[in-house]
Design a protein around this motif. Structure first.
Motif, PDB file in Angstrom:
ATOM      1  N   ILE A 115     -11.780  -0.525   3.577  1.00 31.14           N
ATOM      2  CA  ILE A 115     -10.794  -1.592   3.810  1.00 31.14           C
ATOM      3  C   ILE A 115      -9.384  -1.081   3.561  1.00 31.14           C
ATOM      4  CG2 ILE A 115     -10.015  -3.862   3.022  1.00 31.14           C
ATOM      5  CD1 ILE A 115     -12.990  -4.391   2.265  1.00 31.14           C
ATOM      6  N   LEU A 116      -9.193  -0.317   2.487  1.00 25.58           N
ATOM      7  CA  LEU A 116      -7.860   0.185   2.156  1.00 25.58           C
ATOM      8  C   LEU A 116      -7.360   1.201   3.178  1.00 25.58           C
ATOM      9  CD1 LEU A 116      -8.208   0.470  -1.719  1.00 25.58           C
ATOM     10  CD2 LEU A 116      -6.770  -1.128  -0.442  1.00 25.58           C
ATOM     11  N   ALA A 117      -8.274   1.942   3.768  1.00 29.42           N
ATOM     12  CA  ALA A 117      -7.866   2.876   4.817  1.00 29.42           C
ATOM     13  C   ALA A 117      -7.264   2.124   5.994  1.00 29.42           C
ATOM     14  CB  ALA A 117      -9.062   3.716   5.274  1.00 29.42           C
ATOM     15  N   ARG A 118      -7.769   0.929   6.266  1.00 27.19           N
ATOM     16  CA  ARG A 118      -7.235   0.098   7.352  1.00 27.19           C
ATOM     17  C   ARG A 118      -5.888  -0.523   6.977  1.00 27.19           C
ATOM     18  NH1 ARG A 118     -11.122  -1.414  11.061  1.00 27.19           N
ATOM     19  NH2 ARG A 118     -10.374  -3.536  11.340  1.00 27.19           N
ATOM     20  N   ALA A 119      -5.636  -0.629   5.688  1.00 25.52           N
ATOM     21  CA  ALA A 119      -4.376  -1.208   5.230  1.00 25.52           C
ATOM     22  C   ALA A 119      -3.249  -0.190   5.185  1.00 25.52           C
ATOM     23  CB  ALA A 119      -4.570  -1.816   3.835  1.00 25.52           C
ATOM     24  N   ASN A 120      -3.586   1.087   5.102  1.00 26.19           N
ATOM     25  CA  ASN A 120      -2.586   2.132   4.911  1.00 26.19           C
ATOM     26  C   ASN A 120      -1.731   2.326   6.162  1.00 26.19           C
ATOM     27  OD1 ASN A 120      -1.172   4.600   4.429  1.00 26.19           O
ATOM     28  ND2 ASN A 120      -2.764   5.214   2.983  1.00 26.19           N
ATOM     29  N   PRO A 121      -0.410   2.129   6.076  1.00 27.18           N
ATOM     30  CA  PRO A 121       0.442   2.230   7.269  1.00 27.18           C
ATOM     31  C   PRO A 121       0.669   3.653   7.751  1.00 27.18           C
ATOM     32  CG  PRO A 121       1.794   1.861   5.338  1.00 27.18           C
ATOM     33  CD  PRO A 121       0.374   1.760   4.876  1.00 27.18           C
ATOM     34  N   VAL A 171       0.835  -1.203   0.000  1.00 28.70           N
ATOM     35  CA  VAL A 171       0.000   0.000   0.000  1.00 28.70           C
ATOM     36  C   VAL A 171       0.868   1.250   0.000  1.00 28.70           C
ATOM     37  CG1 VAL A 171      -1.695   1.316   1.333  1.00 28.70           C
ATOM     38  CG2 VAL A 171      -1.971  -1.153   1.069  1.00 28.70           C
ATOM     39  N   ASN A 172       1.958   1.222   0.754  1.00 37.24           N
ATOM     40  CA  ASN A 172       2.878   2.361   0.761  1.00 37.24           C
ATOM     41  C   ASN A 172       3.403   2.623  -0.643  1.00 37.24           C
ATOM     42  OD1 ASN A 172       4.792   4.276   2.228  1.00 37.24           O
ATOM     43  ND2 ASN A 172       6.244   2.913   1.202  1.00 37.24           N
ATOM     44  N   HIS A 173       3.779   1.562  -1.343  1.00 40.04           N
ATOM     45  CA  HIS A 173       4.274   1.709  -2.707  1.00 40.04           C
ATOM     46  C   HIS A 173       3.173   2.227  -3.626  1.00 40.04           C
ATOM     47  CE1 HIS A 173       6.487   0.788  -6.416  1.00 40.04           C
ATOM     48  NE2 HIS A 173       5.360   0.239  -6.863  1.00 40.04           N
ATOM     49  N   ALA A 174       1.997   1.656  -3.521  1.00 36.75           N
ATOM     50  CA  ALA A 174       0.912   2.022  -4.428  1.00 36.75           C
ATOM     51  C   ALA A 174       0.435   3.452  -4.215  1.00 36.75           C
ATOM     52  CB  ALA A 174      -0.259   1.054  -4.247  1.00 36.75           C
ATOM     53  N   SER A 175       0.566   3.957  -3.012  1.00 36.28           N
ATOM     54  CA  SER A 175       0.133   5.333  -2.747  1.00 36.28           C
ATOM     55  C   SER A 175       1.161   6.356  -3.214  1.00 36.28           C
ATOM     56  CB  SER A 175      -0.150   5.522  -1.259  1.00 36.28           C
ATOM     57  OG  SER A 175       1.030   5.317  -0.496  1.00 36.28           O
ATOM     58  N   GLY A 176       2.403   5.931  -3.425  1.00 37.15           N
ATOM     59  CA  GLY A 176       3.450   6.868  -3.838  1.00 37.15           C
ATOM     60  C   GLY A 176       3.919   6.681  -5.258  1.00 37.15           C
ATOM     61  N   ARG A 177       3.241   5.846  -5.998  1.00 38.42           N
ATOM     62  CA  ARG A 177       3.661   5.518  -7.360  1.00 38.42           C
ATOM     63  C   ARG A 177       2.493   5.730  -8.314  1.00 38.42           C
ATOM     64  NH1 ARG A 177       8.346   4.190 -10.407  1.00 38.42           N
ATOM     65  NH2 ARG A 177       7.847   2.583 -11.935  1.00 38.42           N
ATOM     66  N   ALA A 178       2.718   6.448  -9.414  1.00 36.76           N
ATOM     67  CA  ALA A 178       1.663   6.729 -10.390  1.00 36.76           C
ATOM     68  C   ALA A 178       1.949   6.004 -11.699  1.00 36.76           C
ATOM     69  CB  ALA A 178       1.544   8.222 -10.648  1.00 36.76           C
ATOM     70  N   ALA A 179       0.880   5.634 -12.377  1.00 35.12           N
ATOM     71  CA  ALA A 179       0.981   5.031 -13.713  1.00 35.12           C
ATOM     72  C   ALA A 179      -0.293   5.336 -14.484  1.00 35.12           C
ATOM     73  CB  ALA A 179       1.186   3.523 -13.599  1.00 35.12           C
ATOM     74  N   PHE A 180      -0.124   5.691 -15.725  1.00 39.20           N
ATOM     75  CA  PHE A 180      -1.268   5.957 -16.602  1.00 39.20           C
ATOM     76  C   PHE A 180      -2.184   7.035 -16.023  1.00 39.20           C
ATOM     77  CE2 PHE A 180      -0.238   1.357 -16.864  1.00 39.20           C
ATOM     78  CZ  PHE A 180       0.449   1.402 -18.077  1.00 39.20           C
ATOM     79  N   GLY A 181      -1.569   8.047 -15.392  1.00 39.41           N
ATOM     80  CA  GLY A 181      -2.330   9.203 -14.963  1.00 39.41           C
ATOM     81  C   GLY A 181      -2.938   9.119 -13.577  1.00 39.41           C
ATOM     82  N   LYS A 182      -2.748   8.010 -12.874  1.00 35.96           N
ATOM     83  CA  LYS A 182      -3.290   7.868 -11.515  1.00 35.96           C
ATOM     84  C   LYS A 182      -2.254   7.186 -10.627  1.00 35.96           C
ATOM     85  CE  LYS A 182      -8.132   7.010 -12.889  1.00 35.96           C
ATOM     86  NZ  LYS A 182      -9.236   6.010 -12.787  1.00 35.96           N
ATOM     87  N   THR A 183      -2.364   7.417  -9.323  1.00 37.60           N
ATOM     88  CA  THR A 183      -1.546   6.596  -8.430  1.00 37.60           C
ATOM     89  C   THR A 183      -2.035   5.154  -8.536  1.00 37.60           C
ATOM     90  OG1 THR A 183      -2.989   6.826  -6.503  1.00 37.60           O
ATOM     91  CG2 THR A 183      -1.292   8.522  -6.808  1.00 37.60           C
ATOM     92  N   LEU A 184      -1.149   4.233  -8.258  1.00 37.44           N
ATOM     93  CA  LEU A 184      -1.543   2.825  -8.287  1.00 37.44           C
ATOM     94  C   LEU A 184      -2.689   2.553  -7.312  1.00 37.44           C
ATOM     95  CD1 LEU A 184       1.920   1.011  -8.436  1.00 37.44           C
ATOM     96  CD2 LEU A 184       0.367   1.557 -10.324  1.00 37.44           C
ATOM     97  N   LEU A 185      -2.687   3.273  -6.200  1.00 35.59           N
ATOM     98  CA  LEU A 185      -3.734   3.068  -5.200  1.00 35.59           C
ATOM     99  C   LEU A 185      -5.094   3.490  -5.711  1.00 35.59           C
ATOM    100  CD1 LEU A 185      -4.098   2.041  -2.308  1.00 35.59           C
ATOM    101  CD2 LEU A 185      -3.767   4.393  -1.509  1.00 35.59           C
ATOM    102  N   ASP A 186      -5.138   4.311  -6.746  1.00 30.53           N
ATOM    103  CA  ASP A 186      -6.409   4.742  -7.325  1.00 30.53           C
ATOM    104  C   ASP A 186      -6.824   3.906  -8.530  1.00 30.53           C
ATOM    105  OD1 ASP A 186      -6.885   6.844  -5.522  1.00 30.53           O
ATOM    106  OD2 ASP A 186      -5.545   8.183  -6.626  1.00 30.53           O
ATOM    107  N   GLN A 187      -5.983   2.963  -8.936  1.00 23.12           N
ATOM    108  CA  GLN A 187      -6.320   2.105 -10.066  1.00 23.12           C
ATOM    109  C   GLN A 187      -7.276   1.010  -9.594  1.00 23.12           C
ATOM    110  OE1 GLN A 187      -5.319   2.775 -13.055  1.00 23.12           O
ATOM    111  NE2 GLN A 187      -3.449   3.989 -12.882  1.00 23.12           N
TER     112      GLN A 187
END
Length: 564
Positions: free
Chosen positions: A554-560, A331-347
């Motif tokens: 659920i993802l809010a609970r996963a976010n460190p 989740v840390n990686h996905a929230s700080g990494r973007a691809a195709f115009g969105k962060t991975l966490l928003d894909q």
């Protein structure tokens, strides 16, 4: 053209690119304060009083310094010397200083002792939570922490040994010096059970113990034989199984004899393991090693089972700690990494995967912390049959399920980081190598499933207890009710029970996890878990959650980095 090229003088330090679109390292955070599932479980199961202590431990384990200790302890593997430079037999294993720092952090905080020195409601739950935080940093040093903790009930069976050894075992301190136990104020304990020819079938052990004088509990014996897996060989003493004239018995075997001479516990070599590399695991031979009988003669398995029950519980804790750290990293990686115009966490598809991974953590915590509460209740009130019987099925079922799910869980989380995930600069590769270990240690999957059947055969009321616990949430969800009803039907016909044992223990575990999550009261988590594990979408790859679920919750609970 050549002349023109020859005239070029590029700067050898020319900047080739700018580094961006990278997630910040997951460090200098508090893994307790930002883990809502853990905090809720601690409160729900009676350990709310420990939150200040757990938060303080989270401050330590989340620092960049302590996290680096974990990397260094694995980079610098233990080194074994059979003899010193002058030719004397020493059987010495040298660890990196970072390993010792992790050991000191765990022992000084009482992970090995707290429920024994201060037994009260929630003590085992609080200790499990603290161990969960510690194990997210590094798994290998958890082995001697666990064995030292788990040895206490076994050693307590023999009052003379308990009087001499337990005060030092329960001391919240760490003394790694290679000196006799009587020169120390703090001791660690290991375990030696398995042999080449037997493995999990310890009754096939051939190591023999011969009385030095008087026979019986607490008396001295000399042991001759071998052990195929003895982890943490620098522990101050080991609980060892050996045959006497009256059957398999348990012994406390120190590394040094009372006269100051070296006890002939000879390390043959260290295991070259795929994971858990910071912790040495050894093959040893006992060449007349002194040991004192623990418990009754011929009752070695019941004596050491006191220890094994606790080590199996810690396998659950260690595996779910790996799950939590893997999700936090993903989740840390996905929230700080973007691809195709969105962060991975928003894909959308990545959200499906990450939420599914977090649901695994939620289920693991739910069953493990309920077993922690059962340990507390049965310890404080030995007459509490419900909690004792719940443990009898819950420990093998929970250990089986959580540990079995961890390798694939670690792989899926590792994939979320892409190429970075498989490099040793990141923790994910280490988490992946660690993931299969607990599934094998303290009894593999088949051993746990068969242990469940033994419990049913020996004490049929364990099944009534299990369903009574599940009955607390009856009527809350039709899918859960249907799954519980189907599970009950499995026990109406126990033909081919061993063949079907894994399927049965799968269903025992899943229904208990779901029931505990319903009881916990987070509707988003419980609904998603039941829909994905008990509904039509069960038994698939991660990232196949059905539509219509509250993934944001659920993802809010996963976010460190988040806390409520």
């Amino acid at each position: 053209m050549n002349a023109k090229h020859d005239s070029l003088k590029p700067d050898p330090l020319a900047q080739t690119h700018e580094v961006f679109n990278q997630a910040k390292p997951l460090e200098n955070y508090n893994p307790y304060d930002t883990d809502n599932a853990l905090r809720e479980a601690v409160r729900r199961h009676g350990a709310g009083w420990a939150e200040e202590r757990l938060s303080a431990h989270g401050v330590k384990t989340g620092t960049a310094e302590v996290i680096e200790w974990g990397f260094l302890a694995n980079e610098h593997k233990p080194q074994f010397s059979s003899h010193d430079r002058q030719g004397y037999r020493v059987d010495y294993v040298k660890y990196h200083e970072s390993y010792h720092r992790l050991m000191a952090l765990g022992l000084e905080s009482g992970i090995h002792s707290a429920p024994w020195t201060d037994p009260k409601p929630g003590a085992h739950v609080a200790r499990a939570a603290q161990s969960y935080l510690q194990a997210q940093v590094e798994a290998g040093h958890g082995c001697p922490l666990t064995m030292t903790f788990a040895a206490v009930p076994s050693i307590s069976l023999t009052p003379s040994l308990a009087k001499e050894w337990l005060p030092k075992i329960l001391n919240n301190a760490y003394d790694p010096r290679n000196v006799p136990h009587y020169e120390k104020q703090a001791l660690t304990i290991g375990m030696g059970m398995t042999e080449k020819q037997g493995g999990s079938d310890v009754r096939a052990n051939t190591t023999h113990a011969y009385p030095v004088g008087v026979e019986g509990p607490g008396e001295a014996y000399e042991l001759v034989g071998h052990k195929w897996f003895t982890s943490a060989p620098m522990c101050d003493a080991f609980l060892v199984l050996a045959q006497t004239e009256n059957g398999l018995s348990c012994f406390l075997v120190p590394r040094w004899r009372p006269d100051g001479s070296k006890n002939p516990i000879q390390v043959q070599r260290l295991k070259n393991k795929m994971g858990n590399v910071s912790n040495a695991s050894s093959e040893i031979e006992l060449r007349g090693a002194l040991g004192w009988m623990v418990g009754e003669e011929g009752r070695g398995v019941p004596a050491i089972i006191e220890m094994v029950a606790m080590t199996r519980f810690d396998c659950m804790i260690g595996s779910m700690a790996g799950q939590r750290q893997a999700v936090a990293q993903a989740v840390n990686h996905a929230s700080g990494r973007a691809a195709f115009g969105k962060t991975l966490l928003d894909q959308p598809l990545m959200r499906n995967v990450l939420a599914d991974l977090q649901l695994e953590v939620e289920g693991s915590l739910a069953i493990a912390m309920r077993m922690g509460e059962a340990l507390d209740q049965s310890t404080l009130d030995p007459a509490n049959e419900h909690e004792k019987l719940l443990l009898r099925l819950g420990l093998p079922a929970g250990k089986y399920w959580i540990c079995k799910r961890s390798p694939f869980h670690a792989y899926e989380a590792m994939e979320c980081l892409g190429g970075n995930g498989v490099t040793e600069d990141f923790i994910m590769a280490r988490l992946y190598r660690e993931a299969p270990i607990n599934a094998i240690w303290e009894g593999s999957g088949n051993v746990q499933a068969l242990d469940m059947l033994r419990a049913l055969a020996k004490t049929p009321t364990v099944l009534e207890t299990w369903f009574a616990e599940l009955g607390k949430t009856a009527g809350s969800d039709a899918r859960l009710d249907k799954a519980v009803s189907g599970l009950k039907q499995e026990f109406n016909d126990m033909s081919d029970a061993e063949y079907r044992a894994r399927d049965i223990v799968d269903r025992l575990s899943l229904t208990m996890q779901a029931s505990q999550l319903v009881a916990a009261g987070n509707q988003a988590v419980a609904e998603a878990f039941i829909a994905s594990r008990l509904g039509q979408h069960g038994d698939r790859n991660y990232g196949t959650l059905p539509r219509g679920l509250d993934l944001s919750g659920i993802l809010a609970r996963a976010n460190p980095w988040e806390s409520s």
